[in-house]
Design an enzyme around this catalytic site. Structure first.
Site, PDB file in Angstrom:
ATOM      1  CG  HIS A 355       0.042   0.910   1.116  1.00  0.00           C
ATOM      2  ND1 HIS A 355      -0.156   2.239   0.825  1.00  0.00           N
ATOM      3  CD2 HIS A 355      -0.823   0.605   2.095  1.00  0.00           C
ATOM      4  CE1 HIS A 355      -1.103   2.727   1.603  1.00  0.00           C
ATOM      5  NE2 HIS A 355      -1.537   1.750   2.379  1.00  0.00           N
ATOM      6  CE  LYS A 543      12.064   7.929  -5.773  1.00  0.00           C
ATOM      7  NZ  LYS A 543      10.623   8.127  -5.740  1.00  0.00           N
ATOM      8  NE  ARG A 544      14.199   3.198   3.916  1.00  0.00           N
ATOM      9  CZ  ARG A 544      13.805   2.525   4.986  1.00  0.00           C
ATOM     10  NH1 ARG A 544      12.894   3.020   5.801  1.00  0.00           N
ATOM     11  NH2 ARG A 544      14.335   1.363   5.280  1.00  0.00           N
ATOM     12  CE  LYS A 549      11.199   3.059  -2.670  1.00  0.00           C
ATOM     13  NZ  LYS A 549       9.918   3.711  -3.022  1.00  0.00           N
ATOM     14  CB  THR A 651       3.425  10.183  -2.010  1.00  0.00           C
ATOM     15  OG1 THR A 651       4.390   9.548  -1.172  1.00  0.00           O
ATOM     16  CG2 THR A 651       2.135   9.409  -1.986  1.00  0.00           C
ATOM     17  CE  LYS A 655       5.091  13.817   0.026  1.00  0.00           C
ATOM     18  NZ  LYS A 655       5.817  12.759   0.764  1.00  0.00           N
TER      19      LYS A 655
HETATM   20  C1  26V Z   1       6.374  -3.219   4.855  1.00  0.00           C
HETATM   21  C2  26V Z   1       6.955  -3.784   5.922  1.00  0.00           C
HETATM   22  C3  26V Z   1       7.073  -5.243   5.986  1.00  0.00           C
HETATM   23  C4  26V Z   1       7.185  -5.729   7.393  1.00  0.00           C
HETATM   24  C5  26V Z   1       8.263  -4.980   8.127  1.00  0.00           C
HETATM   25  C6  26V Z   1       8.055  -3.514   8.166  1.00  0.00           C
HETATM   26  C7  26V Z   1       7.443  -2.974   6.948  1.00  0.00           C
HETATM   27  C8  26V Z   1       7.302  -1.621   6.856  1.00  0.00           C
HETATM   28  C9  26V Z   1       6.714  -1.070   5.776  1.00  0.00           C
HETATM   29  C10 26V Z   1       6.245  -1.850   4.784  1.00  0.00           C
HETATM   30  C11 26V Z   1       5.545  -1.140   3.730  1.00  0.00           C
HETATM   31  C12 26V Z   1       5.709  -1.605   2.359  1.00  0.00           C
HETATM   32  C13 26V Z   1       4.660  -0.958   1.534  1.00  0.00           C
HETATM   33  C14 26V Z   1       4.918   0.493   1.229  1.00  0.00           C
HETATM   34  O1  26V Z   1       5.520   1.256   1.926  1.00  0.00           O
HETATM   35  N1  26V Z   1       4.389   0.887   0.120  1.00  0.00           N
HETATM   36  C15 26V Z   1       4.476   2.231  -0.364  1.00  0.00           C
HETATM   37  O2  26V Z   1       3.256   2.871  -0.081  1.00  0.00           O
HETATM   38  C16 26V Z   1       3.199   4.198  -0.572  1.00  0.00           C
HETATM   39  C17 26V Z   1       1.893   4.791  -0.122  1.00  0.00           C
HETATM   40  O3  26V Z   1       0.836   4.115  -0.708  1.00  0.00           O
HETATM   41  C18 26V Z   1       3.340   4.193  -2.085  1.00  0.00           C
HETATM   42  O4  26V Z   1       3.328   5.515  -2.550  1.00  0.00           O
HETATM   43  C19 26V Z   1       4.634   3.519  -2.495  1.00  0.00           C
HETATM   44  O5  26V Z   1       4.704   3.394  -3.894  1.00  0.00           O
HETATM   45  C20 26V Z   1       4.705   2.136  -1.867  1.00  0.00           C
HETATM   46  O6  26V Z   1       5.976   1.548  -2.097  1.00  0.00           O
END
Ligand code: 26V
Length: 807
Positions: A355, A543-544, A549, A651, A655
């Site tokens: 992701h 968004k976050r 972003k 996403t 929406k």
């Molecule tokens: C990474 C980490 C790193 C370790 C600590 C906790 C933590 C929590 C979440 C993440 C996720 C990073 C990846 C992510 O959220 N990607 C997003 O995924 C969406 C669904 O596929 C996508 O639409 C977004 O563009 C993408 O940033």
């Protein structure tokens, strides 16, 4: 028997009485909400039982979606909608003198996720059940979800999200299905009957208790399971020893350390930090989930060779990638398989979704941490790495120089993405551009070794929640125009295209949007005391909060408009309301400074006599699923302005288009595919392409300073950050200033400024021509069907999982 208001009202009345001892007149909204849940469960639970039984009888292949996050939001409306009873309940509640919206809002958001990755998992569950596919979720039942955000003096303050403070109505605790998970200890290796045998000693036992949440399909009787694990201690698992004096205190220490494991969700999004508790959480999910799946499997099937035919373990990012060595451990040590047998099975059972390509988000754990916490897994990872590197050396001589960069273990770290890729039969990205970047750049050598593993699955969202449920009036207009087939088959939304210029549809859609804006305006007035013009363009950035972003770019446009209005008080600007919703990771200083700046700019803009009637800025506190549900139906403009190449998919973009907003966006993530579908004339594209971003990064030829020096608009905006215009204590804005000028603007905000301003001018110009705007809006809705998660899940089911609907 079909229910009516006349038959449902007495049932609800009876439930209130039997469960709470209350009459309708005495009952609180919360008691009414809980009674609805109790009634609902009476029909959900039998279907749940039947569905699971069917899967067993048909020996169906089942998918388990392992994810550290499931961002469910509220379930009451989804469950009612899917049961075909939402309108019935709304009418019944009204007839009994309750406000349905108030009653439904008694449910607290299940905020067990950070953002896109967690919400995607929730949409996937909805689609799996609605398509009658045998697929379930495996997650963690965090006691505290993502923090609640308060804004105090413009600053973000984090508060714990105590979402379980009332009972969680949808879950069922299954104590009898507890699993033991082991941490730490030592491994003793012995030879027994010519075989190496591994004994694990002195480990800490943690009890994993599953809480099951039913996932109800849309107008079918399928109910799948989301299994959330909670870490608990029991006295049974602690060896009290009367000869030791301090056992009671030892026990309390142990209890505390165990319960911490599922206590809270880490609030970092796209940023990796090597926190030991996070690693424990990951193994806790993997080990408990996998053991419970294999226990079921063994009951039904004799031979583990069948595992890849009957089970798929899909991992949501690398967070559950310890599933690879954990499956190996069980097959080797508990089931006695040979390495070759075990590896063949593992490699065919696990599938991995990536992701993000942001290097700061790629997980790598220090070897010593893995070795301490999971000594046996560490041995296995070592062996996987040895064999992988050896294979590279012999089978891919052209890659020999790259072995250190491809190894699973290198320079004292374990690279989880490498482990996941080596141990999976499928590796997918989440939008075409993102998958291409994985294949051609970030994971290029792996694509040479495993070309058949790489594939793309462009993300999607459930149109049932994000259109039918959140925007019922728009859904009605659509149905009146093209019939209701789109509800079960969202690709039918395409039929709207031929009505795009129809004046009647345009007018009705404009009316719906205006009504939705009025509702949002009322909410904003109630919450923040800010009056917004319900005829203004509603421009939404939700968004976050993250550098890539580029909320800052949006803000620079707002400050630019502010400057213009002040310079020229009679400027003819179409009124606009800018809405932000964003949480910053608590340790992400820059992101917090941007929140403070948004609020400081809002304060100025909203109060300046020459500006306030043209521009309004609202920072909406505590952005979460239920807040998105209020904002999205009212949006005209969707801000998707990430630095090209950085947003894997997005996403929210889907929406918003589904609700008729037009996108202003870069060529990034799924924006690219949105543009392809709606046509370049129905989206406002601007900025550097990903190729241009890569080439600037490669050549190192971007100089942010030049843009500050040469573009007077930029200089004027940036100088306001450091001359105490927006606040008299503006160290945080100086920090932003420095990151742009002295850290050379990592995200190309200044570089893209000019083309963003032009795109925003095109937005305004188009909006002034309402029929042209509405035509574009309808075309966007028409093409949003492709972005239903039903399409995405069907592609996973066919191309990766090889599973079929079970009707
Ligand atoms: C990474 C980490 C790193 C370790 C600590 C906790 C933590 C929590 C979440 C993440 C996720 C990073 C990846 C992510 O959220 N990607 C997003 O995924 C969406 C669904 O596929 C996508 O639409 C977004 O563009 C993408 O940033």
């Amino acid at each position: 028997m079909t229910m009516t208001v006349q038959t449902l009202a007495p049932l609800l009345t009876e439930k209130l009485l039997s469960s709470f001892g209350k009459t309708v007149d005495e009952a609180t909204n919360k008691e009414v909400f809980q009674s609805i849940c109790l009634l609902m469960k009476e029909s959900i639970h039998p279907n749940w039982q039947t569905t699971q039984q069917k899967y067993v009888e048909a020996e169906s292949k089942q998918v388990y979606y392992f994810s550290m996050e499931f961002l469910l939001g509220r379930l009451v409306e989804t469950n009612l909608l899917n049961a075909g009873e939402l309108d019935l309940y709304k009418d019944t509640l009204s007839s009994m003198g309750f406000n349905p919206e108030e009653v439904f809002h008694e449910e607290l958001d299940a905020g067990l996720g950070n953002g896109g990755l967690g919400r995607l998992a929730a949409c996937f569950l909805d689609s799996l059940s609605s398509l009658q596919l045998p697929g379930h979720g495996m997650g963690i039942r965090y006691k505290y979800g993502l923090f609640q955000q308060k804004v105090v003096d413009g600053h973000q303050v984090e508060l714990p999200d105590n979402w379980l403070r009332d009972e969680y109505m949808w879950e069922t605790k299954r104590e009898e299905k507890a699993i033991e998970v082991r941490f730490g200890g030592t491994v003793e290796t012995t030879y027994e009957d010519d075989k190496l045998v591994f004994h694990h000693h002195d480990y800490e036992r943690v009890l994993a208790i599953p809480y099951d949440v039913p996932i109800v399909g849309f107008e079918n009787k399928t109910v799948n399971t989301l299994r959330l694990w909670s870490a608990e201690s029991t006295t049974n698992h602690f060896h009290f020893n009367s000869s030791r004096g301090h056992d009671y205190y030892h026990y309390l220490d142990y209890k505390r350390s165990v319960e911490k494991i599922s206590e809270f969700l880490y609030p970092d999004d796209s940023y990796y930090e090597g926190k030991i508790l996070r690693l424990k959480q990951q193994y806790f999910l993997v080990s408990a989930g996998l053991q419970s799946i294999l226990r079921r499997f063994k009951k039904q099937y004799k031979c583990f060779d069948l595992l890849p035919e009957k089970i798929v373990l899909q991992i949501n990012d690398t967070h559950p990638s310890l599933i690879v060595p954990e499956l190996m451990r069980i097959l080797l040590d508990d089931e006695g398989l040979s390495w070759e047998q075990a590896w063949k099975i593992t490699e065919k059972t696990v599938a991995y979704t990536n992701h993000t390509t942001l290097s700061e988000a790629l997980e790598k754990w220090p070897e010593a941490m893995i070795e301490d916490l999971f000594p046996r897994l560490y041995m296995i990872i070592h062996e996987i790495n040895e064999r992988f590197c050896k294979m590279l050396w012999f089978d891919f001589p052209e890659l020999r120089e790259q072995i250190p960069a491809m190894a699973i273990i290198s320079y004292g770290n374990i690279h989880m993405a490498h482990l996941a890729m080596v141990g999976s039969f499928s590796i997918n990205g989440v939008a075409r551009l993102h998958t291409d970047i994985l294949k051609n750049r970030v994971m290029k050598p792996f694509n040479i070794v495993y070309p058949d593993r790489f594939n793309n699955k462009t993300n999607g969202i459930t149109h049932r929640r994000w259109l039918l449920n959140v925007n019922p009036d728009l859904a009605d207009e659509i149905t009146k125009t093209i019939g209701d087939q789109w509800i079960k088959k969202p690709e039918f939304l395409k039929n709207l295209q031929s009505f795009a210029t129809n004046p009647e549809l345009q007018e009705n859609i404009a009316k719906v949007k205006h009504e939705n804006k009025k509702k949002l305006a009322t909410f904003i007035k109630d919450q923040y005391g800010i009056t917004i013009n319900d005829q203004s363009i509603v421009d939404v950035h939700i968004k976050r909060l993250h550098g890539y972003k580029r909320q800052l770019l949006n803000l620079f446009h707002i400050i630019y408009l502010y400057n213009q209005c002040i310079e020229n008080p009679s400027l003819d600007l179409y009124p606009r309301t800018f809405i932000f919703g964003a949480k910053a990771a608590p340790g992400y200083t820059f992101a917090k400074h941007v929140i403070k700046l948004i609020n400081a700019v809002a304060e100025k803009v909203n109060n300046h006599p020459h500006v306030r009637d043209k521009v309004k800025v609202v920072f909406m506190e505590n952005y979460q699923v239920s807040l998105a549900e209020r904002i999205i139906p009212a949006a005209d403009v969707s801000e998707q302005i990430s630095t090209a190449s950085k947003e894997a998919s997005g996403t929210g973009n889907m929406k918003l288009m589904m609700n008729g907003a037009l996108t202003i966006g870069t060529e990034d993530g799924a924006n690219v595919e949105i543009r392809e579908r709606v046509g370049a004339e129905n989206i406002f594209t601007f900025g550097l392409s990903s190729e241009e971003v890569f080439s600037h990064q490669h050549r190192g030829d971007y100089r942010a300073r030049d843009y500050y020096n040469n573009d007077s608009r930029i200089k004027q905006i940036m100088d306001l950050l450091v001359n105490e215009h927006f606040s008299n204590d503006d160290v945080e804005f100086k920090d932003i200033f420095y990151s742009l000028l002295f850290n050379n603007d990592e995200y190309f905000v200044l570089k893209d400024f000019d083309s963003y301003i032009s795109a925003q001018q095109a937005v305004e110009l188009t909006y002034r021509n309402q029929s042209s705007w509405l035509q574009k809006s309808i075309i966007n809705i028409a093409h949003s069907g492709y972005f239903s998660s039903d399409r995405t899940i069907q592609q996973y089911a066919k191309d990766i999982w090889n599973i079929k609907p079970q009707r």
